[in-house]
Motif scaffolding. Structure first.
Motif, short mmCIF file in Angstrom:
data_model
loop_
_atom_site.label_atom_id
_atom_site.label_comp_id
_atom_site.label_asym_id
_atom_site.label_seq_id
_atom_site.Cartn_x
_atom_site.Cartn_y
_atom_site.Cartn_z
N THR A 96 47.58 18.46 -1.93
CA THR A 96 48.29 17.72 -0.88
C THR A 96 49.14 16.66 -1.56
O THR A 96 48.63 15.90 -2.39
CB THR A 96 47.30 17.06 0.10
N SER A 135 45.18 19.89 5.83
CA SER A 135 46.04 20.05 7.00
C SER A 135 45.99 18.76 7.81
O SER A 135 45.14 17.89 7.58
CB SER A 135 45.57 21.23 7.84
N THR A 136 46.88 18.63 8.77
CA THR A 136 46.90 17.40 9.58
C THR A 136 45.60 17.21 10.33
O THR A 136 45.13 16.07 10.51
CB THR A 136 48.08 17.44 10.56
N GLN A 138 42.64 18.04 9.29
CA GLN A 138 41.56 17.70 8.37
C GLN A 138 41.52 16.21 8.05
O GLN A 138 40.51 15.72 7.55
CB GLN A 138 41.69 18.52 7.08
N ALA A 181 55.88 16.80 8.17
CA ALA A 181 55.46 17.77 7.15
C ALA A 181 56.70 18.43 6.55
O ALA A 181 57.52 18.99 7.27
CB ALA A 181 54.54 18.82 7.77
N THR A 184 54.04 23.34 4.33
CA THR A 184 52.60 23.56 4.42
C THR A 184 52.29 25.04 4.49
O THR A 184 53.03 25.81 5.12
CB THR A 184 52.00 22.83 5.64
N ASP A 185 51.26 25.45 3.76
CA ASP A 185 50.70 26.79 3.86
C ASP A 185 49.20 26.64 3.64
O ASP A 185 48.65 25.57 3.86
CB ASP A 185 51.37 27.76 2.87
N ASN A 186 48.54 27.66 3.19
CA ASN A 186 47.10 27.56 2.99
C ASN A 186 46.71 26.99 1.63
O ASN A 186 45.52 26.85 1.34
CB ASN A 186 46.44 28.94 3.15
N ALA A 189 50.30 21.40 0.83
CA ALA A 189 50.82 20.61 1.95
C ALA A 189 51.62 19.45 1.37
O ALA A 189 51.12 18.72 0.52
CB ALA A 189 49.70 20.09 2.84
N TYR A 191 53.74 16.11 2.63
CA TYR A 191 54.03 15.25 3.78
C TYR A 191 55.01 14.16 3.37
O TYR A 191 54.91 13.59 2.28
CB TYR A 191 52.75 14.60 4.31
#
Length: 263
Positions: A96, A135-136, A138, A181, A184-186, A189, A191
């Motif tokens: 991230t 992710s957002t 999380q 963002a 983002t993917d898996n 991320a 930001y």
């Protein structure tokens, strides 16, 4: 009649010769070919199957998004661009990145980046990278303080607070929020943030050592009234005098009594 029979026989004979010549000239039938075997590709090794979506280039993503010129320059000058490239293709936990915009850097005091050493610049970049994909959603359950590539501890705090419509980030010197963002993917991320995250380890001077405590002034001793104490020698002299006087009286009385009996 014989003539017709002769012509018919000749025609049949000529047709037989023609067919024989034709069969002799035709090519032999090709042998039946075995069905072609298509070799299957070798099984993928763990390294080949590591990144299903291909190689991710952070700087190209930021260049395409725009307004991240200074951050990209720092990524390249500190060689952290290569570090990110390797981590994204070798790690399964993802990354991230909090990417400050050019306007975020413009809010710093003029010449701030130029005063930093190469090591400080590298630490500043690492302070914007969390070694796991978030992710957002999380951010609501993550534990503070967040660990970054720069490390953890009292000099490198990074805390996030999630609200229904925003995520706030604090470092003790910087207070900002995610403003969108970028990608983002898996696995990755990125930001956007509108302020540079300043770690205390670089931008907050170490607290000075406490000054030594001056000793408290001594209180003057209270005056003690003098007490006359008879010396042991004086006590012995007085006792001796009393014994001598007593003996003298007793002796005198004895003499007097003796004189009276003699009369």
């Amino acid at each position: 009649m014989k003539h017709q029979y002769f012509l018919s026989s000749f025609s049949i004979f000529f047709l037989f010769l023609h067919c024989t010549n034709t069969f002799a000239q035709s090519p032999a039938a090709a042998p039946t070919q075995a069905p072609a075997v298509v070799a299957s590709p070798p099984a993928a090794t763990p390294t080949q199957a590591a990144a299903p979506h291909g190689i991710t280039n952070v700087t190209k993503i930021l260049e395409k998004a725009g307004h991240f010129t200074i951050f990209i320059r720092l990524l390249r000058s500190t060689q952290e661009e290569n570090h990110l490239f390797s981590a994204l293709n070798d790690s399964s936990s993802g990354l991230t990145i909090f990417a400050p915009t050019d306007s975020a850097f413009s809010e710093l005091k003029s010449g701030t980046l130029n005063t930093l050493s190469d090591g400080d610049k590298s630490e500043l970049v690492k302070f914007h990278v969390v070694p796991t994909f978030l992710s957002t959603s999380q951010f609501q359950t993550v534990s503070n303080p967040l660990g970054t590539w720069a490390g953890t501890g009292n000099r490198l705090p990074l805390n996030v607070t999630s609200y229904p419509n925003s995520v706030n980030i604090t470092t003790g010197l910087t207070n900002t929020s995610l403003s969108g963002a970028v990608y983002t993917d898996n696995q990755l991320a990125i930001y956007k943030i509108e302020k540079v995250l300043l770690p205390k380890d670089i931008f907050a001077p170490n607290a000075p050592a406490p000054a030594p405590v001056a000793p408290a002034p001594e209180k003057p001793a209270k005056a003690v009234p003098s007490v006359t104490v008879e010396s042991p020698a004086a006590s012995v002299d007085i006792s001796s005098a009393r014994i001598f006087t007593r003996n003298l009286v007793v002796g005198s009385v004895g003499l007097l009594v003796s004189a009276m009996f003699s009369l």
